[in-house]
Design a protein around this motif. Structure first.
Motif, PDB file in Angstrom:
ATOM      1  N   ALA A   1       2.113 -72.357 -30.151  1.00 37.65           N
ATOM      2  CA  ALA A   1       1.321 -73.226 -31.022  1.00 37.65           C
ATOM      3  C   ALA A   1      -0.038 -73.480 -30.394  1.00 37.65           C
ATOM      4  O   ALA A   1      -0.133 -74.089 -29.323  1.00 37.65           O
ATOM      5  CB  ALA A   1       2.047 -74.544 -31.255  1.00 37.65           C
ATOM      6  N   ASP A   2      -1.081 -73.036 -31.038  1.00 31.73           N
ATOM      7  CA  ASP A   2      -2.453 -73.242 -30.575  1.00 31.73           C
ATOM      8  C   ASP A   2      -2.958 -74.540 -31.189  1.00 31.73           C
ATOM      9  O   ASP A   2      -3.171 -74.622 -32.405  1.00 31.73           O
ATOM     10  CB  ASP A   2      -3.319 -72.062 -31.017  1.00 31.73           C
ATOM     11  N   ALA A   3      -3.134 -75.571 -30.359  1.00 30.19           N
ATOM     12  CA  ALA A   3      -3.449 -76.908 -30.869  1.00 30.19           C
ATOM     13  C   ALA A   3      -4.856 -77.326 -30.468  1.00 30.19           C
ATOM     14  O   ALA A   3      -5.340 -76.986 -29.383  1.00 30.19           O
ATOM     15  CB  ALA A   3      -2.434 -77.911 -30.344  1.00 30.19           C
ATOM     16  N   ALA A   4      -5.507 -78.074 -31.343  1.00 31.03           N
ATOM     17  CA  ALA A   4      -6.836 -78.616 -31.062  1.00 31.03           C
ATOM     18  C   ALA A   4      -6.943 -79.992 -31.682  1.00 31.03           C
ATOM     19  O   ALA A   4      -6.526 -80.203 -32.838  1.00 31.03           O
ATOM     20  CB  ALA A   4      -7.926 -77.710 -31.617  1.00 31.03           C
TER      21      ALA A   4
ATOM     22  N   GLU B   1      -1.729 -79.479 -39.866  1.00 30.39           N
ATOM     23  CA  GLU B   1      -2.417 -80.591 -39.230  1.00 30.39           C
ATOM     24  C   GLU B   1      -1.429 -81.737 -39.056  1.00 30.39           C
ATOM     25  O   GLU B   1      -0.681 -82.073 -39.981  1.00 30.39           O
ATOM     26  CB  GLU B   1      -3.604 -81.028 -40.085  1.00 30.39           C
ATOM     27  N   ILE B   2      -1.396 -82.298 -37.872  1.00 34.40           N
ATOM     28  CA  ILE B   2      -0.455 -83.368 -37.553  1.00 34.40           C
ATOM     29  C   ILE B   2      -1.236 -84.643 -37.278  1.00 34.40           C
ATOM     30  O   ILE B   2      -2.212 -84.639 -36.531  1.00 34.40           O
ATOM     31  CB  ILE B   2       0.392 -83.009 -36.320  1.00 34.40           C
ATOM     32  N   GLU B   3      -0.793 -85.726 -37.890  1.00 31.49           N
ATOM     33  CA  GLU B   3      -1.348 -87.036 -37.589  1.00 31.49           C
ATOM     34  C   GLU B   3      -0.492 -87.697 -36.518  1.00 31.49           C
ATOM     35  O   GLU B   3       0.737 -87.561 -36.516  1.00 31.49           O
ATOM     36  CB  GLU B   3      -1.396 -87.913 -38.842  1.00 31.49           C
ATOM     37  N   ALA B   4      -1.146 -88.387 -35.588  1.00 26.04           N
ATOM     38  CA  ALA B   4      -0.417 -88.998 -34.479  1.00 26.04           C
ATOM     39  C   ALA B   4      -1.043 -90.331 -34.102  1.00 26.04           C
ATOM     40  O   ALA B   4      -2.261 -90.504 -34.171  1.00 26.04           O
ATOM     41  CB  ALA B   4      -0.404 -88.069 -33.271  1.00 26.04           C
ATOM     42  N   ALA B   5      -0.182 -91.244 -33.672  1.00 27.22           N
ATOM     43  CA  ALA B   5      -0.668 -92.525 -33.157  1.00 27.22           C
ATOM     44  C   ALA B   5      -1.183 -92.383 -31.734  1.00 27.22           C
ATOM     45  O   ALA B   5      -1.957 -93.215 -31.260  1.00 27.22           O
ATOM     46  CB  ALA B   5       0.448 -93.566 -33.207  1.00 27.22           C
TER      47      ALA B   5
ATOM     48  N   VAL C   1       6.463 -76.590 -38.856  1.00 20.01           N
ATOM     49  CA  VAL C   1       5.925 -77.916 -38.565  1.00 20.01           C
ATOM     50  C   VAL C   1       7.081 -78.811 -38.159  1.00 20.01           C
ATOM     51  O   VAL C   1       7.954 -79.117 -38.964  1.00 20.01           O
ATOM     52  CB  VAL C   1       5.206 -78.513 -39.802  1.00 20.01           C
ATOM     53  N   ARG C   2       7.122 -79.213 -36.882  1.00 19.38           N
ATOM     54  CA  ARG C   2       8.217 -80.011 -36.378  1.00 19.38           C
ATOM     55  C   ARG C   2       7.977 -81.471 -36.698  1.00 19.38           C
ATOM     56  O   ARG C   2       6.949 -82.034 -36.370  1.00 19.38           O
ATOM     57  CB  ARG C   2       8.351 -79.845 -34.866  1.00 19.38           C
ATOM     58  N   GLY C   3       8.917 -82.102 -37.346  1.00 19.66           N
ATOM     59  CA  GLY C   3       8.834 -83.530 -37.589  1.00 19.66           C
ATOM     60  C   GLY C   3       7.835 -83.917 -38.653  1.00 19.66           C
ATOM     61  O   GLY C   3       7.431 -85.061 -38.735  1.00 19.66           O
ATOM     62  N   GLY C   4       7.400 -82.980 -39.456  1.00 19.00           N
ATOM     63  CA  GLY C   4       6.489 -83.321 -40.534  1.00 19.00           C
ATOM     64  C   GLY C   4       5.050 -82.983 -40.209  1.00 19.00           C
ATOM     65  O   GLY C   4       4.643 -82.902 -39.068  1.00 19.00           O
ATOM     66  N   GLY C   5       4.263 -82.764 -41.199  1.00 18.22           N
ATOM     67  CA  GLY C   5       2.864 -82.392 -41.024  1.00 18.22           C
ATOM     68  C   GLY C   5       2.404 -81.701 -42.283  1.00 18.22           C
ATOM     69  O   GLY C   5       3.199 -81.269 -43.105  1.00 18.22           O
ATOM     70  N   GLU C   6       1.112 -81.596 -42.441  1.00 19.55           N
ATOM     71  CA  GLU C   6       0.564 -80.996 -43.645  1.00 19.55           C
ATOM     72  C   GLU C   6       0.396 -79.504 -43.452  1.00 19.55           C
ATOM     73  O   GLU C   6      -0.349 -79.055 -42.583  1.00 19.55           O
ATOM     74  CB  GLU C   6      -0.794 -81.631 -43.971  1.00 19.55           C
TER      75      GLU C   6
ATOM     76  N   GLY D   1      -9.258 -90.280 -33.578  1.00 15.34           N
ATOM     77  CA  GLY D   1      -8.784 -91.516 -34.177  1.00 15.34           C
ATOM     78  C   GLY D   1      -9.392 -92.751 -33.533  1.00 15.34           C
ATOM     79  O   GLY D   1     -10.190 -92.682 -32.599  1.00 15.34           O
ATOM     80  N   ASP D   2      -8.999 -93.897 -34.058  1.00 12.22           N
ATOM     81  CA  ASP D   2      -9.423 -95.182 -33.499  1.00 12.22           C
ATOM     82  C   ASP D   2      -8.414 -96.228 -33.927  1.00 12.22           C
ATOM     83  O   ASP D   2      -7.328 -95.888 -34.429  1.00 12.22           O
ATOM     84  CB  ASP D   2     -10.851 -95.543 -33.938  1.00 12.22           C
ATOM     85  N   ALA D   3      -8.746 -97.489 -33.771  1.00 12.47           N
ATOM     86  CA  ALA D   3      -7.784 -98.547 -34.087  1.00 12.47           C
ATOM     87  C   ALA D   3      -7.389 -98.546 -35.555  1.00 12.47           C
ATOM     88  O   ALA D   3      -6.294 -99.001 -35.910  1.00 12.47           O
ATOM     89  CB  ALA D   3      -8.368 -99.907 -33.699  1.00 12.47           C
ATOM     90  N   GLY D   4      -8.260 -98.014 -36.418  1.00 13.18           N
ATOM     91  CA  GLY D   4      -7.990 -98.060 -37.845  1.00 13.18           C
ATOM     92  C   GLY D   4      -7.467 -96.776 -38.455  1.00 13.18           C
ATOM     93  O   GLY D   4      -7.133 -96.744 -39.640  1.00 13.18           O
ATOM     94  N   ARG D   5      -7.414 -95.686 -37.677  1.00  9.42           N
ATOM     95  CA  ARG D   5      -6.939 -94.424 -38.243  1.00  9.42           C
ATOM     96  C   ARG D   5      -6.234 -93.599 -37.170  1.00  9.42           C
ATOM     97  O   ARG D   5      -6.511 -93.738 -35.968  1.00  9.42           O
ATOM     98  CB  ARG D   5      -8.082 -93.621 -38.862  1.00  9.42           C
ATOM     99  N   SER D   6      -5.359 -92.738 -37.621  1.00  4.61           N
ATOM    100  CA  SER D   6      -4.600 -91.887 -36.716  1.00  4.61           C
ATOM    101  C   SER D   6      -5.477 -90.789 -36.143  1.00  4.61           C
ATOM    102  O   SER D   6      -6.506 -90.413 -36.727  1.00  4.61           O
ATOM    103  CB  SER D   6      -3.422 -91.248 -37.460  1.00  4.61           C
ATOM    104  N   ALA D   7      -5.060 -90.254 -35.019  1.00  5.98           N
ATOM    105  CA  ALA D   7      -5.650 -89.025 -34.500  1.00  5.98           C
ATOM    106  C   ALA D   7      -5.097 -87.850 -35.289  1.00  5.98           C
ATOM    107  O   ALA D   7      -4.015 -87.934 -35.888  1.00  5.98           O
ATOM    108  CB  ALA D   7      -5.329 -88.871 -33.020  1.00  5.98           C
ATOM    109  N   ARG D   8      -5.824 -86.741 -35.305  1.00  2.00           N
ATOM    110  CA  ARG D   8      -5.356 -85.548 -36.008  1.00  2.00           C
ATOM    111  C   ARG D   8      -5.442 -84.336 -35.085  1.00  2.00           C
ATOM    112  O   ARG D   8      -6.433 -84.143 -34.392  1.00  2.00           O
ATOM    113  CB  ARG D   8      -6.174 -85.303 -37.278  1.00  2.00           C
ATOM    114  N   VAL D   9      -4.388 -83.551 -35.111  1.00  8.10           N
ATOM    115  CA  VAL D   9      -4.308 -82.348 -34.291  1.00  8.10           C
ATOM    116  C   VAL D   9      -4.075 -81.153 -35.204  1.00  8.10           C
ATOM    117  O   VAL D   9      -3.111 -81.140 -35.990  1.00  8.10           O
ATOM    118  CB  VAL D   9      -3.160 -82.447 -33.266  1.00  8.10           C
TER     119      VAL D   9
END
Length: 433
Positions: free
Chosen positions: A124-127, A189-193, A176-181, A132-140
């Motif tokens: 998996a080649d990830a970038a 693309e995966i959203e993460a806290a 996509v492990r555990g969900g993702g678009e 993100g910030d306090a109001g939105r998730s990070a995206r990978v």
């Protein structure tokens, strides 16, 4: 505060971070670009501080099955004369835990085994596309790096890795492990806290999201590393010549890990054969050990380091760990050890924030506190490593004579493998939650 955490990179720091976060309730996905956890690398010394870190990750029982560094160890001259000689058992007593020496693949296997089932995704080649910030998730963003056979088992890898995505029944790399678009062309693309960037000294994450951070620079030496059957009667030692260092470390499995570093100022050999020729008059077992090796089984690379870590190891919901944050020279043997510390402290601090009722919006603040705790320590260890490397690179006959005389005079003081200078490093203990 627990939620989804994505770790970019499946080396020691990345795997350890995944284990630490999963132990405090995070849903972890570790993304590794390589198609398998190949048994690459050579030996690694797990110093007392890292032994405690591994214990905090739940690997204490596995560690008890491993042999520690035993018998005489120390510093020698090329003619074999001891400059400093010590007993490893006495050092263990001083620092409270023994130093374990094992093959790097064995440590990687232990950490991978400790991940929850399905947490490790290979090929998996990830970038990080948004920190993100306090109001939105990070995206990978994740892309299939090597095709649908990415999760094949690595030859010689530990059998237990089969259940972690490298053997029969493992998911295809593009899943996509555990969900993702899902995206066209094997991209998702995966959203993460929380995102842990453990993507190495050339970290694309650091380059993109820490643009002011210094990049890698030359360490002034080239190193050869190998693992070979142990010669009879071998003892652990480092031998210092003029700009050349040879280390021999017995492993628990009856082999030895050996390394040779040659300073740029000493003239770096063009080949392993030339290196062997240069060391033919050094003390045994150095010449015979090098003569026994097939050059194809010897690793060679230029040593590099980061001049300093970024001003902060956290931005938004992303943290840098291991070489991505603080790549250091190997002269104090703390590169992998500090990666393990990073992971353990991260797990404790985000776990403590969770128990205090802090919401997902508080993750960036918790990560800044983690950075403020870790950065001063790794700066200290980086400086110590650079200072020791500078001493070992000396090629001047006068300077090396003074260095060796100082080592002999300091023998009783330094015979405990690190003395007071390393006490603060090796004496580290995991923080309480």
């Amino acid at each position: 505060m627990s939620g989804r955490a994505v770790v970019v990179g499946g080396g020691i720091g990345g795997l350890a971070s995944g284990v630490a976060l999963s132990r405090v309730g995070w849903d972890v996905t570790v993304l590794e670009r390589a198609p398998s956890l190949e048994p690459v690398g050579a030996g690694i010394a797990v110093a007392p501080n890292a032994v405690r870190a591994l214990g905090a990750l739940g690997l204490g029982d596995r560690l008890r099955d491993l042999a520690g560094l035993q018998g005489d160890v120390g510093l020698r001259r090329p003619d074999g004369r001891w400059l400093v000689r010590a007993n490893a058992g006495e050092a263990s007593a001083r620092f409270g835990d023994q130093t374990l020496v094992l093959h790097r693949a064995q440590l990687v296997g232990m950490l991978a085994d400790a991940l929850p089932d399905g947490a490790l995704r290979l090929g998996a080649d990830a970038a990080v596309v948004d920190p993100g910030d306090a109001g939105r998730s990070a995206r990978v963003r994740v892309r299939d790096a090597v095709g649908p056979d990415a999760a094949r088992r690595a030859p010689g890898a530990p059998d237990r890795l089969d259940a972690r995505g490298s053997g029969a029944g493992s998911p295809p790399a593009a899943e996509v492990r555990g969900g993702g678009e899902a995206r066209p062309g094997g991209e998702d693309e995966i959203e993460a806290a929380l995102v842990v960037a453990a993507d190495g000294i050339d970290s694309p994450t650091r380059t993109r999201w820490w643009p002011e951070a210094p990049g890698p620079v030359s360490g002034g030496s080239t190193a050869w590393r190998l693992v070979a059957p142990a010669p009879a009667g071998v003892v652990g030692s480092e031998t210092w010549g003029r700009g050349i260092v040879v280390g021999i470390v017995p492993l628990a499995d009856g082999r030895v890990y050996a390394y040779v570093s040659v300073a740029d100022g000493a003239g770096v050999p063009a080949s392993f054969a030339e290196l062997r020729e240069r060391l033919t008059d050094w003390h045994e077992p150095i010449p015979s050990l090098l003569a026994s090796m097939d050059p194809a089984h010897v690793l060679c690379h230029e040593l590099r380091r980061l001049p300093a870590p970024p001003a902060s190891l956290a931005t938004g919901r992303v943290v840098l760990v291991g070489d991505a944050a603080h790549a250091m020279l190997p002269n104090v043997g703390q590169g992998g050890c500090q990666s393990l510390e990073d992971a353990v402290v991260l797990g404790v601090r985000v776990g403590a924030a969770d128990s205090a009722g802090i919401t997902a919006g508080g993750v960036p603040e918790a990560l800044l506190r983690w950075s403020a705790e870790r950065r001063p320590r790794v700066v200290k260890v980086m400086r110590m490593s650079a200072q020791m490397a500078g001493m070992s690179r000396s090629t001047s006959p006068v300077t090396t004579a003074v260095r060796d005389a100082g080592a002999r005079l300091a023998g009783p003081w330094s015979a405990s493998l690190g003395s007071w200078a390393l006490r603060g490093v090796l004496g580290w203990r995991p923080p309480e939650a």
